[in-house]
Design an enzyme around this catalytic site. Structure first.
Site, PDB file in Angstrom:
ATOM      1  N   TYR A 208     -26.218  14.183 -12.018  1.00 35.12           N
ATOM      2  CA  TYR A 208     -26.764  13.237 -11.040  1.00 35.12           C
ATOM      3  C   TYR A 208     -28.003  12.523 -11.568  1.00 35.12           C
ATOM      4  O   TYR A 208     -28.248  11.369 -11.245  1.00 35.12           O
ATOM      5  CB  TYR A 208     -27.154  13.979  -9.748  1.00 35.12           C
ATOM      6  CG  TYR A 208     -26.081  14.031  -8.715  1.00 35.12           C
ATOM      7  CD1 TYR A 208     -24.879  14.671  -8.974  1.00 35.12           C
ATOM      8  CD2 TYR A 208     -26.267  13.461  -7.464  1.00 35.12           C
ATOM      9  CE1 TYR A 208     -23.897  14.739  -8.010  1.00 35.12           C
ATOM     10  CE2 TYR A 208     -25.292  13.524  -6.490  1.00 35.12           C
ATOM     11  CZ  TYR A 208     -24.110  14.170  -6.770  1.00 35.12           C
ATOM     12  OH  TYR A 208     -23.138  14.239  -5.809  1.00 35.12           O
TER      13      TYR A 208
ATOM     14  N   LYS B 238     -18.507  26.126 -15.321  1.00 29.59           N
ATOM     15  CA  LYS B 238     -17.361  25.781 -16.171  1.00 29.59           C
ATOM     16  C   LYS B 238     -17.733  26.209 -17.587  1.00 29.59           C
ATOM     17  O   LYS B 238     -17.733  25.407 -18.520  1.00 29.59           O
ATOM     18  CB  LYS B 238     -17.082  24.273 -16.043  1.00 29.59           C
ATOM     19  CG  LYS B 238     -15.811  23.795 -16.710  1.00 29.59           C
ATOM     20  CD  LYS B 238     -14.527  24.206 -15.992  1.00 29.59           C
ATOM     21  CE  LYS B 238     -13.320  23.806 -16.827  1.00 29.59           C
ATOM     22  NZ  LYS B 238     -12.043  24.326 -16.292  1.00 29.59           N
TER      23      LYS B 238
ATOM     24  N   ASP C  75     -12.764  25.324 -11.249  1.00 27.85           N
ATOM     25  CA  ASP C  75     -11.390  24.981 -10.853  1.00 27.85           C
ATOM     26  C   ASP C  75     -10.766  26.139 -10.082  1.00 27.85           C
ATOM     27  O   ASP C  75     -10.131  25.960  -9.039  1.00 27.85           O
ATOM     28  CB  ASP C  75     -10.541  24.571 -12.071  1.00 27.85           C
ATOM     29  CG  ASP C  75     -10.668  25.518 -13.258  1.00 27.85           C
ATOM     30  OD1 ASP C  75     -11.545  26.411 -13.249  1.00 27.85           O
ATOM     31  OD2 ASP C  75      -9.881  25.374 -14.215  1.00 27.85           O
TER      32      ASP C  75
ATOM     33  N   ASP D 247     -21.544  19.486  -4.906  1.00 32.88           N
ATOM     34  CA  ASP D 247     -21.196  18.344  -4.057  1.00 32.88           C
ATOM     35  C   ASP D 247     -19.731  18.428  -3.654  1.00 32.88           C
ATOM     36  O   ASP D 247     -19.379  18.311  -2.475  1.00 32.88           O
ATOM     37  CB  ASP D 247     -21.465  17.043  -4.824  1.00 32.88           C
ATOM     38  CG  ASP D 247     -21.091  15.822  -4.005  1.00 32.88           C
ATOM     39  OD1 ASP D 247     -21.432  15.779  -2.815  1.00 32.88           O
ATOM     40  OD2 ASP D 247     -20.435  14.909  -4.557  1.00 32.88           O
TER      41      ASP D 247
ATOM     42  N   ASP E 180     -17.979  19.898   0.232  1.00 33.84           N
ATOM     43  CA  ASP E 180     -17.096  19.122   1.121  1.00 33.84           C
ATOM     44  C   ASP E 180     -15.799  19.884   1.373  1.00 33.84           C
ATOM     45  O   ASP E 180     -15.287  19.925   2.487  1.00 33.84           O
ATOM     46  CB  ASP E 180     -16.747  17.754   0.504  1.00 33.84           C
ATOM     47  CG  ASP E 180     -17.655  16.644   1.015  1.00 33.84           C
ATOM     48  OD1 ASP E 180     -18.820  16.949   1.351  1.00 33.84           O
ATOM     49  OD2 ASP E 180     -17.202  15.481   1.076  1.00 33.84           O
TER      50      ASP E 180
HETATM   51  C1  IPM Z   1     -24.068  14.849  -0.278  1.00 31.75           C
HETATM   52  C2  IPM Z   1     -23.664  13.417  -0.484  1.00 31.75           C
HETATM   53  C3  IPM Z   1     -24.621  12.782  -1.487  1.00 31.75           C
HETATM   54  C4  IPM Z   1     -24.451  13.511  -2.801  1.00 31.75           C
HETATM   55  C5  IPM Z   1     -24.456  11.264  -1.664  1.00 31.75           C
HETATM   56  C6  IPM Z   1     -24.599  10.547  -0.341  1.00 31.75           C
HETATM   57  C7  IPM Z   1     -25.413  10.706  -2.669  1.00 31.75           C
HETATM   58  O1  IPM Z   1     -22.337  13.340  -0.900  1.00 31.75           O
HETATM   59  O2  IPM Z   1     -25.187  15.081   0.194  1.00 31.75           O
HETATM   60  O3  IPM Z   1     -23.262  15.728  -0.571  1.00 31.75           O
HETATM   61  O4  IPM Z   1     -23.597  13.161  -3.621  1.00 31.75           O
HETATM   62  O5  IPM Z   1     -25.185  14.455  -3.014  1.00 31.75           O
HETATM   63 MG    MG Z   2     -21.327  15.193  -0.908  1.00 36.67          MG
END
Ligand code: IPM
Ligand code: MG
Length: 357
Positions: free
Chosen positions: A135, A190, A222, A246, A250
């Site tokens: 990042y 990884k 993975d 990240d 999700d």
């Molecule tokens: C998160 C989001 C952010 C990230 C974006 C909005 C930059 O996806 O907080 O997970 O990638 O960290």
């Molecule tokens: Mg995210």
């Protein structure tokens, strides 16, 4: 206790309003100050993270952050896009530890795409490093490939990197969190392919000597993605880098069937933190008063626990949220037959009613 209120874009302002209402019903004195951020910051001053907003955030004890982003900013150059606001805050305020609890509430077991028996009782804490990795790693950029088979072709490049001290810093947070839970920590990397991950793993193994009570295990990312859908309850505390975290957070959020329920904390060395829901700005439903404010309200609870030293108030809010779910109040995203569908504002009111009775 000074709190910076940064509502942002899309559903951000609607859900922040509900969290602020909840904070105001607690018997505490908070000084609340709002400022525009994300697309709203860009509209107000030409930059997604206006200087005045950053100053406010720097001087506050904690930050309550809604969400940023809207399709209409997709064509702006990267540095002006709303996402830069949250990345900038994480970096300038050194918010390196991202805590993302993934909890499946019993009333919402059926909202998941997985079978109820796989996810009922799920309670994972993802600890994601937030200041390093691909990042923020330099160098990065666009250029003509200087070598290789595709020499001269346009090339985008980023750098994945971690220093030992950064890994150690997030490692301590994760081990300490594991200590307070079931003493089980899974580090995800990884290491079979990446040098960054090899260092990561070595540091975690080394740190484990300081936490003999915590059982550390390692998993490749993975495989972790696979295990998360196969047997998610086998995880308790998970620690991983910025990029893997990240993606996996999700994925883990969706196991609960309701990303609208999941809060998050991003904290620095001194427990100052930014608190935001795990979901985004959802511009498609903005302004309709159908968004679920519970992740935002639960983020305010995390703020009371981690940054403001009010764990008993955090517990009260979390109990109130459980109670409104038991009373079968549901926003559209978590609605199931037999429940009472309510608006964003009505959900906020229901939490307040549960808090005050
Ligand atoms: C998160 C989001 C952010 C990230 C974006 C909005 C930059 O996806 O907080 O997970 O990638 O960290
Ligand atoms: Mg995210």
């Amino acid at each position: 206790m000074k709190i910076a209120i940064l509502p942002g874009d899309g559903i951000g302002p609607e859900i922040v309003t509900e969290a602020v209402k909840v904070l105001n019903t607690l018997d505490e004195h908070f000084e609340l100050e709002s400022a525009p951020i994300g697309g709203a910051g860009y509209e107000a001053s030409g930059h997604p993270l206006p200087d005045a907003t950053l100053e406010l955030a720097k001087h506050a004890d904690a930050i309550l952050f809604g969400a940023v982003g809207d399709w209409k900013y997709d064509s702006l150059e990267r540095m002006l896009r709303p996402e830069q606001a949250i990345l900038g805050l994480r970096k300038y305020l050194r918010l390196f530890a991202n805590l993302r609890p993934v909890v499946c509430y019993p009333e919402l077991t059926n909202a998941s795409s997985l079978k109820p028996e796989i996810i009922s009782g799920l309670d994972i804490l993802i600890v994601r490093e937030l200041n390093g990795d691909i990042y923020f790693g330099q160098p990065r950029g666009l250029r003509d490939a200087p070598d290789g088979l595709f020499y001269g072709s346009r090339e985008g490049f980023d750098t994945m990197r971690y220093t030992e001290r950064e890994v150690r810093r997030i490692g301590h947070v994760a081990f300490q969190a594991a200590r307070k839970r079931t003493q089980q920590l899974t580090s995800i990397d990884k290491a079979n392919v990446l040098e960054t991950s090899q260092l990561w793993r070595e540091v975690m193994i080394d740190l484990a000597c300081e936490y003999p009570d915590v059982k550390l295990s390692h998993m490749y990312v993975d495989n972790a993605a696979m295990q998360l859908v196969k047997a998610p309850k086998a995880f308790d505390v998970v620690v991983t880098g910025n990029m893997f975290g990240d993606i996996l957070s999700d994925q883990a959020a969706m196991l609960t069937g309701s990303i609208g329920m999941l809060p998050s904390a991003s904290i620095d060395e001194n427990n100052k933190g930014l608190y935001e829901p795990s979901h985004g700005s959802a511009p498609d439903i903005a302004g309709k008063s159908i968004a679920n404010p519970l992740a935002m309200i639960l983020s305010a609870a995390m703020m009371l626990r981690y940054s403001l030293g009010r764990p008993e108030q955090a517990n009260r809010i979390e109990d109130a949220v459980k109670r409104v779910l038991a009373q079968r109040y549901r926003t559209l995203d978590i609605m199931t037959p037999g429940c009472k569908q309510v608006s964003t504002c009505e959900m906020g009111n229901a939490v307040i009613a549960a808090l005050t009775h």
